[in-house]
Design a protein around this motif. Structure first.
Motif, PDB file in Angstrom:
ATOM      1  N   HIS A 160      -2.371  -0.699  -0.688  1.00  0.00           N
ATOM      2  CA  HIS A 160      -2.684  -1.737   0.298  1.00  0.00           C
ATOM      3  C   HIS A 160      -1.825  -2.993   0.109  1.00  0.00           C
ATOM      4  O   HIS A 160      -2.334  -4.113   0.045  1.00  0.00           O
ATOM      5  N   ASN A 161      -0.517  -2.788  -0.057  1.00  0.00           N
ATOM      6  CA  ASN A 161       0.421  -3.907  -0.180  1.00  0.00           C
ATOM      7  C   ASN A 161       0.136  -4.807  -1.370  1.00  0.00           C
ATOM      8  O   ASN A 161       0.377  -6.020  -1.327  1.00  0.00           O
ATOM      9  N   SER A 218      -4.388   5.833  -1.671  1.00  0.00           N
ATOM     10  CA  SER A 218      -4.191   5.857  -0.223  1.00  0.00           C
ATOM     11  C   SER A 218      -2.732   6.112   0.130  1.00  0.00           C
ATOM     12  O   SER A 218      -1.821   5.864  -0.659  1.00  0.00           O
ATOM     13  N   SER A 219      -2.517   6.611   1.346  1.00  0.00           N
ATOM     14  CA  SER A 219      -1.153   6.844   1.820  1.00  0.00           C
ATOM     15  C   SER A 219      -0.389   5.534   1.902  1.00  0.00           C
ATOM     16  O   SER A 219       0.829   5.497   1.717  1.00  0.00           O
ATOM     17  N   GLY A 220      -1.111   4.444   2.163  1.00  0.00           N
ATOM     18  CA  GLY A 220      -0.469   3.129   2.198  1.00  0.00           C
ATOM     19  C   GLY A 220       0.103   2.757   0.850  1.00  0.00           C
ATOM     20  O   GLY A 220       1.159   2.127   0.767  1.00  0.00           O
ATOM     21  N   LEU A 236       4.745   1.947  -2.681  1.00  0.00           N
ATOM     22  CA  LEU A 236       5.522   2.277  -3.863  1.00  0.00           C
ATOM     23  C   LEU A 236       6.956   2.619  -3.485  1.00  0.00           C
ATOM     24  O   LEU A 236       7.907   2.144  -4.126  1.00  0.00           O
ATOM     25  N   GLU A 237       7.125   3.425  -2.438  1.00  0.00           N
ATOM     26  CA  GLU A 237       8.482   3.775  -1.996  1.00  0.00           C
ATOM     27  C   GLU A 237       9.283   2.527  -1.638  1.00  0.00           C
ATOM     28  O   GLU A 237      10.459   2.418  -1.967  1.00  0.00           O
ATOM     29  N   TYR A 250       6.352   7.336 -15.363  1.00  0.00           N
ATOM     30  CA  TYR A 250       5.613   8.568 -15.133  1.00  0.00           C
ATOM     31  C   TYR A 250       4.502   8.322 -14.118  1.00  0.00           C
ATOM     32  O   TYR A 250       3.748   7.358 -14.226  1.00  0.00           O
ATOM     33  N   TYR A 251       4.418   9.231 -13.133  1.00  0.00           N
ATOM     34  CA  TYR A 251       3.461   9.075 -12.030  1.00  0.00           C
ATOM     35  C   TYR A 251       2.240   9.955 -12.292  1.00  0.00           C
ATOM     36  O   TYR A 251       2.364  11.165 -12.501  1.00  0.00           O
TER      37      TYR A 251
END
Length: 276
Positions: free
Chosen positions: A161-162, A218-220, A225-226, A246-247
Motif C-alpha cells: 500500500h505504497n 497485496s498485489s499493490g 516493490l517492483e 531474499y523474498y
C-alpha cells in the motif's frame, strides 16, 4: 471455564466443531492438531489457500476476511468459537451461536495468544511439546549457523500500500531472529508498539543490512516493490549490491502463531545456512 476478555465461558471438553476468528488463531489451532470447520482470515488472498503454512486448509470454510458471516457461521453448527478481542462488538451475537472465547491479541506477545488457544482447547500438553520442539529447532539452527554471521546484520522489511515497514526487534519474525541470536541493524534493534514502523523512501538506508529479507502483502505491495527496485536508493543498499536479498512469504513471516515459526526457521536454514 475459560477466562477471556469478555468474562468467563464454559467450553466443551475436546470440541469437535471449532470456528476460528483471525489468521493468528487459525494457525495456532492447526498447530495444536485441531482442524477447524470454519475461519475468518484477514490475510487471505484470492486464489491462494487459507494458509500457505504447514496446515491443511482443505475442508475449512472461509467465513469472511476481517468479519465473519454470522449466518454462515450459524449453519456450521460450531461447538466452540475462538477469536481475538477485536470481535468484541459482535460477541453477544457470536455467543448465541456457540460458546465463544476472545483472547487478547498483542502482536508483540504472540506467545500469549498461543497459550490462550491451547487452554481453550484443553491442549496444554501439546502446547508444551510444541515449545520444546521450537527451542530444539532454534538450538539446531544456532549450531548450523555457527559463528559465520557474527557481526552481520539481518534486516527484514515489508512493502504494501505504497508504504515500507521495518520489522522491529519485538515483531513475530524479530522474536525468532532474536532467539537465534542473529543481530539486527541499529535502526531495527528497537521495540515498537505494533512490532513494526513505517519509513519513507528517503529513510531506506534504515532497511539495509548484510542480509535483507523482503516480503509484500497485496498485489499493490508487489507493484510497489517492483517500482522501488528501480530506484537508485534501493540499488545503493549493501544487501542489494551483494545479492543478499531474499523474498519470503508474508503470511508466514507475519503469522504471529506457532504454525508460522516452522516456515521462518526453514527459510533461515534455506537462505543463511544452505547458501553460505
Amino acid at each position: 471455564m475459560v477466562k477471556h476478555t469478555m468474562g468467563e465461558t464454559c467450553v466443551p471438553i475436546n470440541p469437535q466443531r471449532v470456528v476460528t476468528l483471525s489468521s493468528c488463531t487459525l494457525g495456532n489451532v492447526l498447530a495444536l492438531g485441531v482442524k477447524p470447520i470454519g475461519t475468518t482470515n484477514e490475510v487471505y488472498v484470492e486464489g491462494n489457500s487459507l494458509t500457505s503454512m504447514n496446515g491443511d486448509p482443505k475442508g475449512i470454510k472461509l467465513l469472511g476476511l476481517s468479519q465473519p458471516n454470522l449466518e454462515a457461521t450459524l449453519l456450521l453448527k460450531p461447538d466452540l468459537i475462538i477469536g481475538v478481542d477485536w470481535f468484541k462488538p459482535i460477541y453477544p451475537l457470536l455467543s448465541k451461536i456457540a460458546p465463544t472465547v476472545l483472547g487478547e491479541i498483542d502482536y508483540v506477545n504472540w506467545q500469549r495468544h498461543f497459550s490462550f488457544v491451547a487452554q481453550s482447547l484443553g491442549k496444554q500438553e501439546v502446547e508444551k511439546e510444541l515449545w520444546e520442539r521450537y527451542y530444539q529447532r532454534i538450538q539446531k539452527l544456532k549450531q548450523a549457523l555457527g559463528s559465520r554471521y557474527q557481526g552481520k546484520k539481518i534486516s527484514f522489511v515489508t512493502l504494501g500500500h505504497n508504504q515500507i515497514y521495518i520489522d522491529a526487534k519485538n515483531s513475530f519474525a524479530g522474536s525468532i531472529l532474536n532467539d537465534v541470536l542473529l543481530q539486527r541493524p541499529a535502526s531495527q534493534n528497537r521495540d515498537s508498539v505494533y512490532g513494526s514502523f513505517p519509513i519513507s523512501l528517503e529513510e531506506l538506508k534504515k532497511a539495509d543490512g548484510d542480509i535483507l529479507f523482503v516480503t509484500t502483502y497485496s498485489s499493490g505491495g508487489n507493484q510497489f516493490l517492483e517500482d522501488k527496485q528501480r530506484e537508485p536508493l534501493w540499488k545503493s543498499l549493501k544487501a542489494v549490491q551483494e545479492n543478499h536479498v531474499y523474498y519470503v512469504d508474508f503470511t508466514s513471516w507475519a503469522a504471529t502463531n506457532m504454525l508460522g515459526t516452522d516456515v521462518v526457521i526453514d527459510d533461515l536454514y534455506k537462505y543463511l545456512v544452505n547458501t553460505f
